[in-house]
Design a protein around this motif. Structure first.
Motif, mmCIF file in Angstrom:
data_model
loop_
_atom_site.group_PDB
_atom_site.id
_atom_site.type_symbol
_atom_site.label_atom_id
_atom_site.label_comp_id
_atom_site.label_asym_id
_atom_site.label_seq_id
_atom_site.Cartn_x
_atom_site.Cartn_y
_atom_site.Cartn_z
ATOM 1 N N LEU A 68 -7.310 -3.211 5.474
ATOM 2 C CA LEU A 68 -6.478 -4.252 4.837
ATOM 3 C C LEU A 68 -5.936 -5.274 5.976
ATOM 4 C CD1 LEU A 68 -4.810 -2.212 2.277
ATOM 5 C CD2 LEU A 68 -6.175 -4.103 1.665
ATOM 6 N N GLY A 69 -5.390 -4.944 6.977
ATOM 7 C CA GLY A 69 -4.976 -5.454 8.207
ATOM 8 C C GLY A 69 -5.969 -6.390 8.675
ATOM 9 N N ILE A 70 -7.126 -6.081 8.577
ATOM 10 C CA ILE A 70 -8.306 -6.789 9.136
ATOM 11 C C ILE A 70 -8.417 -8.105 8.286
ATOM 12 C CG2 ILE A 70 -10.786 -7.085 9.803
ATOM 13 C CD1 ILE A 70 -10.548 -4.248 10.836
ATOM 14 N N HIS A 88 2.691 -2.489 7.622
ATOM 15 C CA HIS A 88 1.864 -3.277 8.454
ATOM 16 C C HIS A 88 1.461 -2.193 9.787
ATOM 17 C CE1 HIS A 88 5.892 -4.570 9.609
ATOM 18 N NE2 HIS A 88 5.512 -3.947 10.777
ATOM 19 N N VAL A 89 1.882 -1.049 9.634
ATOM 20 C CA VAL A 89 1.764 -0.001 10.689
ATOM 21 C C VAL A 89 1.078 1.208 9.976
ATOM 22 C CG1 VAL A 89 3.495 -0.641 12.372
ATOM 23 C CG2 VAL A 89 3.840 1.029 10.611
ATOM 24 N N SER A 124 -6.574 4.623 7.452
ATOM 25 C CA SER A 124 -7.779 3.803 7.523
ATOM 26 C C SER A 124 -7.544 2.672 6.556
ATOM 27 C CB SER A 124 -8.853 4.764 7.014
ATOM 28 O OG SER A 124 -9.151 5.782 7.958
ATOM 29 N N TRP A 125 -7.005 2.821 5.274
ATOM 30 C CA TRP A 125 -6.761 1.762 4.406
ATOM 31 C C TRP A 125 -6.000 0.622 5.017
ATOM 32 C CZ3 TRP A 125 -10.622 0.637 1.510
ATOM 33 C CH2 TRP A 125 -11.345 2.024 0.765
ATOM 34 N N PHE A 146 0.873 -1.219 0.099
ATOM 35 C CA PHE A 146 0.139 0.088 -0.050
ATOM 36 C C PHE A 146 0.814 1.263 0.058
ATOM 37 C CE2 PHE A 146 -2.362 3.552 1.917
ATOM 38 C CZ PHE A 146 -3.643 3.395 1.181
ATOM 39 N N ILE A 147 0.813 2.197 -1.053
ATOM 40 C CA ILE A 147 1.468 3.358 -1.002
ATOM 41 C C ILE A 147 0.790 4.484 -0.467
ATOM 42 C CG2 ILE A 147 2.234 5.141 -2.920
ATOM 43 C CD1 ILE A 147 1.991 2.602 -4.847
ATOM 44 N N HIS A 148 1.454 4.659 0.851
ATOM 45 C CA HIS A 148 0.616 5.701 1.845
ATOM 46 C C HIS A 148 0.950 7.215 1.329
ATOM 47 C CE1 HIS A 148 -0.099 6.541 6.202
ATOM 48 N NE2 HIS A 148 -0.815 7.192 5.433
#
Length: 404
Positions: A108-110, A133-134, A103-104, A93-95
Motif C-alpha cells: 500500500l505504501g508503494i 505507515h510503518v 507485506s500489505w 489497515f488493521i494489522h
C-alpha cells in the motif's frame, strides 16, 4: 379438401420454426464461444495464451455491473466489495499480527499517494494517506481504527487459523522480537523438535496454567476474531477474555472495505489493485496508476502451466523463516485438535471470509474476462484448508459455472 389453404399455413409454420431455431442456435453459439474461448479445445485447462486486457479502458465509475448470477448471490447489493477504493481518501489497515500485515503495508505504501490530496472532499485532506505507515507495531483493533478514522477505507488480511497459530509460535521461538519478549520466562523453546515445543505452548492456553510465565508473547485464543470485535491498542490476554461472539465477529468482517487472505496473497493483491485502479483520480501521480496497471496487466491472469503467471515479484516481508512449514495437515491429530479448540471462532469466521473471497475473485474474473485464480493455486490450498469443511475448488468452479 383444405389442401389449398393448409399448404401456406404449413409453410409459415416451418418458416417461424426455422427463425426461432436460428435465434436459439445463435444464442447458444455466443454462450459457447464465451465459455470455451478461454479454454483449450482438448482439455479443461485454461488457455496458455490468454488475451491480456488494457486496464486503462476499464470504467472508473463506482460500480461495474456484475453478471446476473451475482445479483442472486446478493454480492454487489449487500456489500461494498464491488465498489472502487477512492484514492483521494484515507486508508486504514488493521494489522493483525502474523497475517502478512507488513507485506500489505509495504504494498500500500508503494501504490498509495503519500498524503491525501489537499483538494480531497474528505476531512483527511493533507494527512498521511495510509495508517499505519510503518510495518511494525501499531497492531490496533478494528473498532479503534473505525473510531480514529471514520469514513476511511478500512482494510485487513485474515489467515487460515491453523497456519496463523503456527506462524505466531515460530516467530516467538525464533524471531528477534519473540526471543526478547519471552526471555527468562517459561516459554517452551528448549526442544530441537519444534513440534514438541509448539504443543507445550498450546497446552498453556488449553489448560490455562497460571503458574507459568510466558512473558509478553501472543495470547493466541481466537486471535483474529478478537481483533475484529475488540477495542484496544495494547493487546490483551485473549485467553482470559470471554469467547468472542461469532455473529458479532462476522458483522465486523462485513464492515470492512477489503479483506485479503494470506493463502491467496497474489490474488488478493489483484482484487485490491483493481479496485484502487478504478478509484484513481487525475490528481494522483501517474506513476501510481502505472504501477497498478502494470501488475494487473502482467500478473493477474493464468497461463495454464504449473508455474502460472509469475508472481515472484510479490514482496513478502518476513520476520523469521526458521520453523516455517508448507503443510500442517500432517501434524499429529491431537495437536490439530488443540489448535482447533483455541480457534473455535476464528475457524468459522475464516470460512466466511474464504467463501466471500471466492465470490470476489470470480467477480474480478468476470470484469477482466480471464481467469486469475489458477488451478495450481487451488490444488496447493485445497488439501491444507479441507479442515474447514469447504471444497474450495468445487465452490470456485461452481461460481464460475453460474457466472460465465
Amino acid at each position: 379438401m383444405n389442401n389449398g389453404t393448409e399448404s401456406p399455413r404449413r409453410l409459415k409454420a416451418v418458416l417461424y420454426l426455422t427463425v426461432i431455431f436460428s435465434l436459439l442456435l445463435s444464442g447458444w453459439n455466443i454462450k459457447l464461444s464465451i465459455l470455451f474461448s478461454s479454454y483449450s479445445a482438448d482439455s479443461n485447462n485454461f488457455n496458455p495464451e490468454p488475451v491480456k486486457h488494457s486496464i486503462s479502458n476499464y470504467s472508473t465509475s463506482n460500480h461495474v455491473l456484475p453478471p446476473p448470477s451475482f445479483q442472486r448471490f446478493g454480492f454487489c447489493n449487500t456489500t461494498s466489495r464491488c465498489q472502487k477504493l477512492d484514492m483521494h481518501h484515507k486508508f486504514s489497515f488493521i494489522h493483525i499480527a502474523k497475517n502478512s500485515g507488513a507485506s500489505w503495508i509495504h504494498e500500500l505504501g508503494i501504490v498509495l499517494p503519500y498524503k491525501v490530496p489537499k483538494d480531497s472532499p474528505f476531512p483527511e485532506a493533507g494527512a498521511r494517506a495510509l495508517y499505519p505507515h510503518v510495518r511494525e507495531g501499531y497492531e490496533y483493533s478494528k473498532h479503534w481504527h473505525f473510531k480514529e478514522f471514520p469514513g476511511a477505507n478500512h482494510l485487513t488480511c485474515l489467515r487460515s487459523p491453523r497456519h496463523h497459530m503456527w506462524s505466531m509460535f515460530t516467530f516467538l521461538k525464533y524471531g528477534d522480537w519473540g526471543k526478547k519478549v519471552t526471555k527468562d520466562t517459561d516459554f517452551p523453546r528448549h526442544n530441537k523438535n519444534t513440534t514438541v515445543d509448539f504443543e507445550l505452548w498450546l497446552d498453556n492456553y488449553i489448560y490455562q496454567d497460571k503458574k507459568k510465565n510466558l512473558g509478553r508473547s501472543y495470547k493466541p485464543t481466537n486471535f483474529q476474531a478478537n481483533y475484529l470485535v475488540g477495542n484496544f491498542t495494547d493487546r490483551p490476554d485473549f485467553s482470559e477474555m470471554p469467547l468472542p461472539n461469532l455473529g458479532q465477529a462476522t458483522e465486523d468482517y462485513w464492515d470492512l472495505d477489503w479483506v485479503g487472505l494470506t493463502e491467496f496473497f497474489s490474488e488478493s493483491k489483484c482484487l485490491l489493485f483493481y479496485r484502487l485502479r478504478r478509484g484513481w483520480r487525475e490528481k494522483i501521480p501517474q506513476a501510481k496508476k502505472q504501477q497498478l496497471d502494470s501488475y494487473l496487466e502482467n500478473k493477474c491472469y493464468c497461463n495454464g502451466t504449473d508455474a502460472a503467471n509469475d508472481k515472484s515479484t510479490d514482496v513478502h516481508r518476513s520476520h523469521n523463516n526458521k520453523g516455517s512449514r508448507n503443510t500442517l495437515r500432517h501434524l499429529p491429530t491431537r495437536i490439530l485438535d488443540k489448535i482447533d479448540n483455541l480457534t473455535s471462532v476464528d475457524r468459522p469466521l475464516y470460512a466466511v471470509a474464504l467463501k466471500q473471497f471466492l465470490k470476489e475473485i470470480v467477480w474480478l474474473e468476470s470484469q477482466m474476462n480471464q481467469r486469475i485464480l489458477c488451478d495450481h493455486t487451488l490444488a496447493r490450498n485445497e488439501a491444507e484448508l479441507t479442515y474447514l469443511g469447504l471444497n474450495i475448488t468445487g465452490v470456485y468452479h461452481e461460481l464460475r459455472r453460474l457466472s460465465f
